[in-house]
Design a protein around this motif. Structure first.
Motif, PDB file in Angstrom:
ATOM      1  N   SER A 133       0.820  -1.220   0.000  1.00 54.55           N
ATOM      2  CA  SER A 133       0.000   0.000   0.000  1.00 54.55           C
ATOM      3  C   SER A 133       0.847   1.260   0.000  1.00 54.55           C
ATOM      4  O   SER A 133       2.020   1.254   0.363  1.00 54.55           O
ATOM      5  CB  SER A 133      -0.996  -0.013   1.165  1.00 54.55           C
ATOM      6  OG  SER A 133      -0.335  -0.111   2.387  1.00 54.55           O
ATOM      7  N   PHE A 188       1.426   5.542   0.898  1.00 54.23           N
ATOM      8  CA  PHE A 188       1.366   6.302   2.149  1.00 54.23           C
ATOM      9  C   PHE A 188       0.072   7.095   2.306  1.00 54.23           C
ATOM     10  O   PHE A 188      -0.355   7.395   3.418  1.00 54.23           O
ATOM     11  CB  PHE A 188       2.561   7.266   2.244  1.00 54.23           C
ATOM     12  CG  PHE A 188       2.388   8.514   1.420  1.00 54.23           C
ATOM     13  CD1 PHE A 188       1.692   9.607   1.931  1.00 54.23           C
ATOM     14  CD2 PHE A 188       2.889   8.607   0.123  1.00 54.23           C
ATOM     15  CE1 PHE A 188       1.508  10.748   1.162  1.00 54.23           C
ATOM     16  CE2 PHE A 188       2.703   9.747  -0.647  1.00 54.23           C
ATOM     17  CZ  PHE A 188       2.008  10.821  -0.123  1.00 54.23           C
ATOM     18  N   LYS A 226       2.250  -5.302   3.221  1.00 61.77           N
ATOM     19  CA  LYS A 226       3.438  -4.451   3.311  1.00 61.77           C
ATOM     20  C   LYS A 226       2.977  -3.004   3.192  1.00 61.77           C
ATOM     21  O   LYS A 226       2.705  -2.495   2.110  1.00 61.77           O
ATOM     22  CB  LYS A 226       4.457  -4.756   2.197  1.00 61.77           C
ATOM     23  CG  LYS A 226       5.786  -4.060   2.475  1.00 61.77           C
ATOM     24  CD  LYS A 226       6.562  -3.688   1.248  1.00 61.77           C
ATOM     25  CE  LYS A 226       6.288  -2.331   0.706  1.00 61.77           C
ATOM     26  NZ  LYS A 226       6.548  -1.172   1.580  1.00 61.77           N
ATOM     27  N   GLU A 252       6.523   2.478   3.783  1.00 57.77           N
ATOM     28  CA  GLU A 252       7.565   2.739   4.786  1.00 57.77           C
ATOM     29  C   GLU A 252       7.438   4.140   5.369  1.00 57.77           C
ATOM     30  O   GLU A 252       8.088   4.481   6.348  1.00 57.77           O
ATOM     31  CB  GLU A 252       8.963   2.516   4.187  1.00 57.77           C
ATOM     32  CG  GLU A 252       9.333   3.408   3.010  1.00 57.77           C
ATOM     33  CD  GLU A 252       8.841   2.863   1.655  1.00 57.77           C
ATOM     34  OE1 GLU A 252       7.780   2.228   1.611  1.00 57.77           O
ATOM     35  OE2 GLU A 252       9.528   3.095   0.638  1.00 57.77           O
ATOM     36  N   THR A 303      -0.788  -0.805  -4.592  1.00 54.94           N
ATOM     37  CA  THR A 303      -1.247   0.574  -4.763  1.00 54.94           C
ATOM     38  C   THR A 303      -0.044   1.497  -4.661  1.00 54.94           C
ATOM     39  O   THR A 303       0.706   1.419  -3.688  1.00 54.94           O
ATOM     40  CB  THR A 303      -2.256   0.934  -3.653  1.00 54.94           C
ATOM     41  OG1 THR A 303      -3.305   0.005  -3.703  1.00 54.94           O
ATOM     42  CG2 THR A 303      -2.821   2.319  -3.844  1.00 54.94           C
ATOM     43  N   GLY A 304       0.122   2.365  -5.639  1.00 52.57           N
ATOM     44  CA  GLY A 304       1.249   3.295  -5.586  1.00 52.57           C
ATOM     45  C   GLY A 304       1.475   3.963  -6.921  1.00 52.57           C
ATOM     46  O   GLY A 304       0.563   4.052  -7.748  1.00 52.57           O
ATOM     47  N   SER A 305       2.696   4.399  -7.139  1.00 51.31           N
ATOM     48  CA  SER A 305       3.021   5.151  -8.353  1.00 51.31           C
ATOM     49  C   SER A 305       3.073   4.236  -9.585  1.00 51.31           C
ATOM     50  O   SER A 305       3.201   3.017  -9.459  1.00 51.31           O
ATOM     51  CB  SER A 305       4.381   5.819  -8.163  1.00 51.31           C
ATOM     52  OG  SER A 305       5.343   4.816  -7.893  1.00 51.31           O
ATOM     53  N   LEU A 322      -2.789   2.472  -9.595  1.00 48.49           N
ATOM     54  CA  LEU A 322      -1.646   3.393  -9.713  1.00 48.49           C
ATOM     55  C   LEU A 322      -2.105   4.847  -9.868  1.00 48.49           C
ATOM     56  O   LEU A 322      -3.246   5.175  -9.617  1.00 48.49           O
ATOM     57  CB  LEU A 322      -0.769   2.910 -10.870  1.00 48.49           C
ATOM     58  CG  LEU A 322      -0.465   1.396 -10.818  1.00 48.49           C
ATOM     59  CD1 LEU A 322       0.299   0.961 -12.051  1.00 48.49           C
ATOM     60  CD2 LEU A 322       0.280   1.016  -9.552  1.00 48.49           C
ATOM     61  N   CYS A 326      -4.948   9.859  -4.999  1.00 43.12           N
ATOM     62  CA  CYS A 326      -4.813   9.376  -6.373  1.00 43.12           C
ATOM     63  C   CYS A 326      -5.891  10.012  -7.233  1.00 43.12           C
ATOM     64  O   CYS A 326      -5.736  10.173  -8.438  1.00 43.12           O
ATOM     65  CB  CYS A 326      -4.902   7.862  -6.413  1.00 43.12           C
ATOM     66  SG  CYS A 326      -6.330   7.228  -5.539  1.00 43.12           S
ATOM     67  N   GLU A 381       1.762  13.246 -12.999  1.00 44.91           N
ATOM     68  CA  GLU A 381       1.086  13.382 -11.706  1.00 44.91           C
ATOM     69  C   GLU A 381       2.091  13.937 -10.706  1.00 44.91           C
ATOM     70  O   GLU A 381       3.048  13.254 -10.342  1.00 44.91           O
ATOM     71  CB  GLU A 381       0.594  12.008 -11.234  1.00 44.91           C
ATOM     72  CG  GLU A 381      -0.089  12.043  -9.871  1.00 44.91           C
ATOM     73  CD  GLU A 381      -0.192  10.658  -9.228  1.00 44.91           C
ATOM     74  OE1 GLU A 381       0.811   9.907  -9.224  1.00 44.91           O
ATOM     75  OE2 GLU A 381      -1.282  10.336  -8.721  1.00 44.91           O
ATOM     76  N   PHE A 435     -13.460   0.280  -7.679  1.00 41.63           N
ATOM     77  CA  PHE A 435     -12.558   1.420  -7.716  1.00 41.63           C
ATOM     78  C   PHE A 435     -11.292   1.075  -8.488  1.00 41.63           C
ATOM     79  O   PHE A 435     -10.646   0.064  -8.218  1.00 41.63           O
ATOM     80  CB  PHE A 435     -12.181   1.826  -6.277  1.00 41.63           C
ATOM     81  CG  PHE A 435     -11.298   3.053  -6.235  1.00 41.63           C
ATOM     82  CD1 PHE A 435     -11.845   4.320  -6.178  1.00 41.63           C
ATOM     83  CD2 PHE A 435      -9.919   2.936  -6.301  1.00 41.63           C
ATOM     84  CE1 PHE A 435     -11.050   5.445  -6.176  1.00 41.63           C
ATOM     85  CE2 PHE A 435      -9.110   4.053  -6.302  1.00 41.63           C
ATOM     86  CZ  PHE A 435      -9.672   5.319  -6.241  1.00 41.63           C
TER      87      PHE A 435
HETATM   88  P1  NAD Z   1       5.177   4.535  -4.183  1.00 42.32           P
HETATM   89  O1  NAD Z   1       5.026   3.928  -5.522  1.00 42.32           O
HETATM   90  O2  NAD Z   1       6.409   5.281  -3.883  1.00 42.32           O
HETATM   91  O3  NAD Z   1       5.070   3.395  -3.055  1.00 42.32           O
HETATM   92  C1  NAD Z   1       3.908   2.609  -2.891  1.00 42.32           C
HETATM   93  C2  NAD Z   1       4.268   1.293  -2.230  1.00 42.32           C
HETATM   94  O4  NAD Z   1       5.024   0.506  -3.144  1.00 42.32           O
HETATM   95  C3  NAD Z   1       5.139   1.427  -0.976  1.00 42.32           C
HETATM   96  O5  NAD Z   1       4.712   0.491  -0.029  1.00 42.32           O
HETATM   97  C4  NAD Z   1       6.532   1.090  -1.488  1.00 42.32           C
HETATM   98  O6  NAD Z   1       7.407   0.589  -0.506  1.00 42.32           O
HETATM   99  C5  NAD Z   1       6.217   0.022  -2.527  1.00 42.32           C
HETATM  100  N1  NAD Z   1       7.193  -0.144  -3.613  1.00 42.32           N
HETATM  101  C6  NAD Z   1       7.906   0.806  -4.251  1.00 42.32           C
HETATM  102  N2  NAD Z   1       8.665   0.250  -5.235  1.00 42.32           N
HETATM  103  C7  NAD Z   1       8.398  -1.076  -5.225  1.00 42.32           C
HETATM  104  C8  NAD Z   1       8.863  -2.194  -5.998  1.00 42.32           C
HETATM  105  N3  NAD Z   1       9.746  -2.036  -6.984  1.00 42.32           N
HETATM  106  N4  NAD Z   1       8.384  -3.414  -5.718  1.00 42.32           N
HETATM  107  C9  NAD Z   1       7.468  -3.596  -4.738  1.00 42.32           C
HETATM  108  N5  NAD Z   1       7.018  -2.584  -3.951  1.00 42.32           N
HETATM  109  C10 NAD Z   1       7.470  -1.340  -4.196  1.00 42.32           C
HETATM  110  O7  NAD Z   1       3.878   5.456  -3.954  1.00 42.32           O
HETATM  111  P2  NAD Z   1       3.551   6.455  -2.756  1.00 42.32           P
HETATM  112  O8  NAD Z   1       4.380   7.675  -2.890  1.00 42.32           O
HETATM  113  O9  NAD Z   1       3.516   5.729  -1.454  1.00 42.32           O
HETATM  114  O10 NAD Z   1       2.017   6.805  -3.090  1.00 42.32           O
HETATM  115  C11 NAD Z   1       1.624   7.746  -4.022  1.00 42.32           C
HETATM  116  C12 NAD Z   1       1.219   7.109  -5.342  1.00 42.32           C
HETATM  117  O11 NAD Z   1       0.220   6.109  -5.141  1.00 42.32           O
HETATM  118  C13 NAD Z   1       0.588   8.099  -6.295  1.00 42.32           C
HETATM  119  O12 NAD Z   1       1.049   7.860  -7.584  1.00 42.32           O
HETATM  120  C14 NAD Z   1      -0.899   7.792  -6.187  1.00 42.32           C
HETATM  121  O13 NAD Z   1      -1.668   8.198  -7.293  1.00 42.32           O
HETATM  122  C15 NAD Z   1      -0.871   6.315  -6.027  1.00 42.32           C
HETATM  123  N6  NAD Z   1      -2.108   5.819  -5.434  1.00 42.32           N
HETATM  124  C16 NAD Z   1      -2.998   5.171  -6.243  1.00 42.32           C
HETATM  125  C17 NAD Z   1      -4.204   4.741  -5.728  1.00 42.32           C
HETATM  126  C18 NAD Z   1      -5.217   4.047  -6.595  1.00 42.32           C
HETATM  127  O14 NAD Z   1      -6.096   3.416  -6.049  1.00 42.32           O
HETATM  128  N7  NAD Z   1      -5.136   4.127  -7.905  1.00 42.32           N
HETATM  129  C19 NAD Z   1      -4.500   4.928  -4.374  1.00 42.32           C
HETATM  130  C20 NAD Z   1      -3.564   5.570  -3.573  1.00 42.32           C
HETATM  131  C21 NAD Z   1      -2.371   6.004  -4.124  1.00 42.32           C
END
Ligand code: NAD
Length: 513
Positions: free
Chosen positions: A162, A164, A188, A191, A243-245, A267, A300, A400, A469
């Motif tokens: 997930s 942050f 996980k 961090e 969920t993330g970038s 993402l 997001c 973004e 979603f």
């Molecule tokens: P991030 O990508 O930096 O990190 C997200 C998670 O991925 C963290 O737990 C991180 O430790 C983990 N991670 C990073 N690289 C990885 C890898 N190579 N392998 C496995 N795990 C890895 O994102 P962030 O800064 O925490 O959150 C912001 C981003 O999340 C924005 O882009 C936002 O749009 C997106 N987001 C999307 C949604 C959605 O539902 N579409 C929801 C919330 C956030």
């Protein structure tokens, strides 16, 4: 700084100054992982430390989760639902302290922190009902005396990575569905918000202990991308929900598909609201304002682009400018404030960089941004929400930037507006503000928005849990939460039964000997 009851909240949630970050439920597993310090973006103070999970500890967790799955899947789904119901009750009890911790560790307003816990409660309620509705279809067989149907079985271990910005809700979206589906989970968390995971595990543990839930159904591993990578490459984990970038999603997608596992990707977004000349401007301004500055632009679904008809452009610009001048920026636990901090100083750097790029590409500012310093802003994470007039094609507009920067774009025709809306790589959330039925339906049609979420007369952010979603294109294509999103957490099986005394083959194939 005023305390706002943070100390009491941490005590109530069982979050200590130093915490073990690996757990299989009741058991907390020590490892040689590094120590992660969680500093609050609100005041820059150290909240607590968490010991990260090392490779060995991760393997132990997987072994425990595998064992737990065999037991957990034997429990009838409605009984698993009953346990999730009790989790919903526990979350109601801990809503205030957990909402406070979310606000203090992540930086969103206390109201939004409470809202995030409410989302957890809502998904529990949804999952309870779902636990009696994990239905498959029956079909008519083409062969005589045959019956055909499909059923959904538990899948196995679900890995959850997930971000942050939703430190607890996204975990709940995944786990509550996965648990009623008969799966076990390894989470996980980011961090940047590890303490929220400790608090959630403590809340779950009380409910699980009362119901004799086997060790290993709710597991936590803490750490950065390295432990995430280990999760992605582990063949015992059939589904990784991440969920993330976009950058992270591409890495996760590659690793999981390499072993032909399932990846559910949620993402980044680059969401727009189209304000037509037929819009109710009062609700348009309100929707755009909350969408752009809520969670300090770190959702997001944050509204990043406002695509406005030329006939109402100047009025929208003026009204937004006025609304922005009334925004209070400061400690998000103080309910007088509308905008809290960004997550860390790196995010502030990215925000400043984006403002610089807007200028370089020829944009101009309607509301100038900048970072804030001095009393109340000691963490160095506070910035001013900005509005810039730009072209949709600017390189910076195509990206973004996870901060409160709103881009204004002028349009002439609805076709042009929809073209701008769709003219980015991401495809998460979108909205149109209009009272004109033709514009509305055009936007929702196959020729309209290409996003996973398309709204009319509400903003881009703030989805309800009942709908599926997620988004298209670089947003990753995954769907979580409501509707039939549960299906990805299960193993689908088609069954054909012959209750006759002959063996006719499908498609009428003859194979006589
Ligand atoms: P991030 O990508 O930096 O990190 C997200 C998670 O991925 C963290 O737990 C991180 O430790 C983990 N991670 C990073 N690289 C990885 C890898 N190579 N392998 C496995 N795990 C890895 O994102 P962030 O800064 O925490 O959150 C912001 C981003 O999340 C924005 O882009 C936002 O749009 C997106 N987001 C999307 C949604 C959605 O539902 N579409 C929801 C919330 C956030």
């Amino acid at each position: 700084m005023q305390n706002f009851g943070i100390k009491e909240a941490l005590t109530t949630l069982g979050v200590k100054a130093t915490n073990i970050g690996t757990s299989t439920g009741k058991k907390w597993i020590r490892s040689k992982g590094e120590s992660i310090s969680s500093y609050s973006p609100v005041d820059g103070k150290l909240i607590g430390k968490v010991q990260a999970t090392d490779e060995k500890a991760f393997e132990k967790v997987v072994v425990e989760a595998k064992k737990a799955f065999v037991e957990w899947r034997q429990i009838p789904a409605p009984k698993r639902g009953e346990i999730v119901r009790q989790i919903g009750e526990a979350l109601r009890k801990y809503k205030e302290p957990l909402g406070k911790l979310v606000s203090y560790e992540m930086g969103k307003s206390y109201q939004e922190g409470l809202g995030e816990v409410q989302e957890m409660i809502d998904i529990c309620d949804f999952a309870v009902g779902l636990s009696r509705q994990l239905n498959g279809l029956t079909m008519h067989s083409e062969r005589p005396a045959h019956r055909m149907y499909e059923q959904y079985h538990p899948l196995g271990i679900v890995g959850i990575i997930s971000a942050f910005n939703f430190p607890v809700a996204v975990w709940a979206w995944n786990t509550m569905l996965a648990w009623v589906c008969g799966d076990v989970c390894i989470w996980k968390p980011s961090e940047k918000t590890p303490l929220c995971s400790i608090a959630c595990q403590n809340i779950i543990n009380k409910v699980f202990a009362k119901n004799n839930v086997p060790e290993g159904v709710s597991c936590i591993v803490n750490g950065d991308y390295k432990i995430g990578e280990q999760m992605c490459s582990n063949e015992n984990i059939p589904l990784v929900s991440a969920t993330g970038s976009v950058r992270m999603g591409k890495a996760v997608g590659r690793t999981v598909s390499e072993r032909l596992g399932r990846a559910l990707l949620e993402l980044g977004g680059n969401n727009a609201i189209i304000i037509t000349e037929n819009a109710n401007l009062d609700i348009s301004i309100r929707g755009a304002l909350f969408g752009a500055v809520g969670t300090a632009g770190q959702r997001c679904t944050t509204t990043r682009r406002l695509i406005v008809h030329e006939n109402v452009y100047d009025e929208v610009k003026a009204r937004l400018k006025k609304a922005y001048s009334n925004l209070n920026i400061g400690n998000p636990l103080d309910q007088q404030n509308h905008v809290g901090p960004l997550i860390d100083t790196l995010a502030v750097k990215a925000y400043r960089n984006a403002l610089k790029k807007v200028k370089e590409e020829g944009g101009s500012f309607v509301v100038t941004g900048g970072s804030l310093s001095g009393k109340g802003f000691e963490s160095g994470c506070y910035v001013k929400p900005a509005i810039a007039e730009v072209k949709n094609t600017f390189e910076i507009v195509q990206q973004e930037t996870f901060a409160p920067i709103l881009y204004l774009i002028k349009y002439k025709t609805i076709e042009e507006a929809i073209g701008f809306q769709n003219g980015v790589k991401q495809g998460l959330s979108s909205a149109i503000m209009t009272t004109n039925m033709n514009e509305m339906e055009r936007f929702l049609s196959h020729n309209g928005s290409d996003c996973g979420i398309a709204n009319v007369n509400i903003g881009t952010s703030g989805a309800e849990i009942g709908g599926a979603f997620g988004g298209e294109k670089e947003t990753g294509g995954g769907r979580e939460s409501g509707s039939d999103s549960w299906k990805i957490y299960m193993r689908r099986q088609t069954n054909t039964i012959n209750y006759g005394n002959t063996l006719p083959l499908a498609q009428g194939i003859k194979f006589d000997i």
